[in-house]
Design an enzyme around this catalytic site. Structure first.
Site, PDB file in Angstrom:
ATOM      1  N   THR A 116       0.868  -1.185   0.000  1.00 18.53           N
ATOM      2  CA  THR A 116       0.000   0.000   0.000  1.00 18.53           C
ATOM      3  C   THR A 116       0.906   1.236   0.000  1.00 18.53           C
ATOM      4  O   THR A 116       1.998   1.232   0.571  1.00 18.53           O
ATOM      5  CB  THR A 116      -0.952   0.035   1.210  1.00 18.53           C
ATOM      6  N   GLY A 173       7.380   3.220  -0.274  1.00 20.28           N
ATOM      7  CA  GLY A 173       6.565   2.141  -0.844  1.00 20.28           C
ATOM      8  C   GLY A 173       6.998   1.797  -2.262  1.00 20.28           C
ATOM      9  O   GLY A 173       7.095   0.619  -2.620  1.00 20.28           O
ATOM     10  N   TYR A 183       0.823  11.642  14.919  1.00 18.36           N
ATOM     11  CA  TYR A 183       1.563  10.766  13.999  1.00 18.36           C
ATOM     12  C   TYR A 183       2.346   9.705  14.785  1.00 18.36           C
ATOM     13  O   TYR A 183       2.271   8.511  14.500  1.00 18.36           O
ATOM     14  CB  TYR A 183       2.526  11.632  13.177  1.00 18.36           C
TER      15      TYR A 183
HETATM   16  N1  NAP Z   1       9.905   9.608   4.817  1.00 16.31           N
HETATM   17  C1  NAP Z   1      10.229   9.445   6.081  1.00 16.31           C
HETATM   18  O1  NAP Z   1      11.116  10.127   6.619  1.00 16.31           O
HETATM   19  C2  NAP Z   1       9.514   8.416   6.920  1.00 16.31           C
HETATM   20  C3  NAP Z   1      10.052   8.124   8.184  1.00 16.31           C
HETATM   21  C4  NAP Z   1       9.433   7.175   8.969  1.00 16.31           C
HETATM   22  C5  NAP Z   1       8.295   6.528   8.517  1.00 16.31           C
HETATM   23  N2  NAP Z   1       7.783   6.839   7.283  1.00 16.31           N
HETATM   24  C6  NAP Z   1       6.574   6.122   6.862  1.00 16.31           C
HETATM   25  O2  NAP Z   1       6.807   5.498   5.620  1.00 16.31           O
HETATM   26  C7  NAP Z   1       5.569   5.339   4.928  1.00 16.31           C
HETATM   27  C8  NAP Z   1       5.733   5.853   3.499  1.00 16.31           C
HETATM   28  O3  NAP Z   1       5.978   7.255   3.547  1.00 16.31           O
HETATM   29  P1  NAP Z   1       6.870   8.007   2.472  1.00 16.31           P
HETATM   30  O4  NAP Z   1       7.904   8.759   3.212  1.00 16.31           O
HETATM   31  O5  NAP Z   1       7.266   7.099   1.388  1.00 16.31           O
HETATM   32  O6  NAP Z   1       5.817   9.110   1.965  1.00 16.31           O
HETATM   33  P2  NAP Z   1       5.148   9.386   0.545  1.00 16.31           P
HETATM   34  O7  NAP Z   1       6.166   9.409  -0.517  1.00 16.31           O
HETATM   35  O8  NAP Z   1       4.283  10.566   0.766  1.00 16.31           O
HETATM   36  O9  NAP Z   1       4.246   8.095   0.337  1.00 16.31           O
HETATM   37  C9  NAP Z   1       3.063   7.883   1.052  1.00 16.31           C
HETATM   38  C10 NAP Z   1       2.249   6.857   0.300  1.00 16.31           C
HETATM   39  O10 NAP Z   1       1.049   6.579   1.037  1.00 16.31           O
HETATM   40  C11 NAP Z   1      -0.042   6.658   0.131  1.00 16.31           C
HETATM   41  N3  NAP Z   1      -1.233   7.060   0.865  1.00 16.31           N
HETATM   42  C12 NAP Z   1      -1.394   8.141   1.672  1.00 16.31           C
HETATM   43  N4  NAP Z   1      -2.649   8.193   2.112  1.00 16.31           N
HETATM   44  C13 NAP Z   1      -3.298   7.116   1.576  1.00 16.31           C
HETATM   45  C14 NAP Z   1      -4.615   6.629   1.655  1.00 16.31           C
HETATM   46  N5  NAP Z   1      -5.560   7.248   2.379  1.00 16.31           N
HETATM   47  N6  NAP Z   1      -4.932   5.490   0.979  1.00 16.31           N
HETATM   48  C15 NAP Z   1      -4.004   4.864   0.238  1.00 16.31           C
HETATM   49  N7  NAP Z   1      -2.740   5.269   0.130  1.00 16.31           N
HETATM   50  C16 NAP Z   1      -2.400   6.402   0.782  1.00 16.31           C
HETATM   51  C17 NAP Z   1       0.372   7.698  -0.906  1.00 16.31           C
HETATM   52  O11 NAP Z   1      -0.323   7.491  -2.127  1.00 16.31           O
HETATM   53  P3  NAP Z   1      -1.575   8.421  -2.579  1.00 16.31           P
HETATM   54  O12 NAP Z   1      -1.295   9.813  -2.103  1.00 16.31           O
HETATM   55  O13 NAP Z   1      -1.625   8.259  -4.049  1.00 16.31           O
HETATM   56  O14 NAP Z   1      -2.762   7.813  -1.900  1.00 16.31           O
HETATM   57  C18 NAP Z   1       1.838   7.350  -1.077  1.00 16.31           C
HETATM   58  O15 NAP Z   1       1.980   6.299  -1.994  1.00 16.31           O
HETATM   59  C19 NAP Z   1       4.529   6.103   5.747  1.00 16.31           C
HETATM   60  O16 NAP Z   1       3.800   5.197   6.535  1.00 16.31           O
HETATM   61  C20 NAP Z   1       5.370   7.018   6.618  1.00 16.31           C
HETATM   62  O17 NAP Z   1       4.716   7.348   7.812  1.00 16.31           O
HETATM   63  C21 NAP Z   1       8.367   7.770   6.481  1.00 16.31           C
END
Ligand code: NAP
Length: 249
Positions: free
Chosen positions: A12, A19, A150
């Site tokens: 997802t 992802g 968060y």
């Molecule tokens: N980047 C960091 O520093 C970091 C650190 C720790 C943890 N994380 C975690 O890693 C995961 C991925 O984050 P990322 O950094 O890769 O951010 P990102 O590039 O913004 O990706 C987030 C993804 O989640 C999807 N998403 C958001 N809301 C959604 C919904 N309601 N239904 C379905 N899909 C949804 C988005 O797709 P759509 O918008 O197309 O729906 C996007 O593919 C998250 O859980 C985040 O909390 C990130």
């Protein structure tokens, strides 16, 4: 030979950031990959990079009917699932006094409810012996101003990895968490903050990371591959921290 040859994996939030990094690595390792997210254009772009053996399903993790459709389409196209990554997540930081009900519901809806029901709705479609990953965050162990909701959702996922493990062990299904540190992804620009605030935030964080830099989605993908594959056959209910040392030293 790939570490996921013949496997079927659903990610997802597989159209962006961590992802997409995970989906790409899993595809390289021989898996047939299904990505899920709301933004159709980004899904189509991601699909082009993933190649013929991939499928994109558009939907929202907070909508249970969308999740049911995701797993039904996956089963139709590829059969039952071997790897599930509940990665979709959002961050909308606000100081405690400014958090209203809609901000609270938005973040907990996607990060906590979304991940919970992603796993629940997948149960009937998972092969015995499958691997489930929940994407947590260093904020579940380290306080960060503005991130109270968060961080709490990510602590909830850490907890779910333990509870789900106890319930699914009899099917040989392993559940683990992966805790990324600050990773270069679009997550930050979606936070609703002015660019200069995000830049200053990034600089402050970087100074606190022992390796002195943000991580890359590909680095998270390698850690996810370990947990998803047979290499981690005896790893259950754990949280693998991959954060350049931020929360560890
Ligand atoms: N980047 C960091 O520093 C970091 C650190 C720790 C943890 N994380 C975690 O890693 C995961 C991925 O984050 P990322 O950094 O890769 O951010 P990102 O590039 O913004 O990706 C987030 C993804 O989640 C999807 N998403 C958001 N809301 C959604 C919904 N309601 N239904 C379905 N899909 C949804 C988005 O797709 P759509 O918008 O197309 O729906 C996007 O593919 C998250 O859980 C985040 O909390 C990130």
């Amino acid at each position: 030979m790939g570490k996921l040859d013949g496997k079927v994996a659903v990610v997802t939030g597989g159209n962006s950031g961590i992802g997409l990094g995970i989906a790409s690595e899993f595809a390289r390792q021989g898996a047939r990959v299904v990505i899920f997210g709301r933004n159709g254009e980004r899904l189509a772009d991601a699909l082009r990079t993933l190649g013929d053996q991939a499928l994109a399903v558009q939907g929202d993790v907070t909508n249970l009917a969308d999740l049911d459709r995701l797993f039904a389409r996956t089963a139709e196209r590829f059969g039952k699932l071997d790897v599930l990554v509940a990665n979709a997540g959002i961050a909308r930081p606000l100081p405690l006094e400014h958090i209203d009900e809609s901000n609270f519901d938005l973040i907990s809806g996607v990060n906590f409810k979304g991940a919970f029901f992603t796993v629940q709705r997948a149960l009937a479609y998972l092969n015995d012996g499958a691997s489930i990953l929940l994407i947590t965050s260093g904020t579940n162990r380290k306080g960060l101003p503005g991130f109270s909701v968060y961080a709490a959702t990510k602590a909830a996922l850490r907890s779910l990895a333990r509870s789900f493990s106890t319930e699914l062990a009899e099917r040989g299904i392993r559940v683990n968490a992966l805790s990324p540190g600050p990773i270069e992804t679009p997550l930050f620009e979606k936070m609703g903050l002015p660019p200069e605030t995000i830049e200053a935030f990034g600089e402050t964080l970087t100074r606190q990371i022992p390796v002195g830099r943000f991580g890359k989605p590909q680095e998270m993908a390698k850690a996810a591959l370990f947990l998803a594959s047979e290499d981690a056959s005896y790893v259950v209910g754990a949280e693998l921290v991959a954060d350049g040392g931020l929360t560890q030293v």
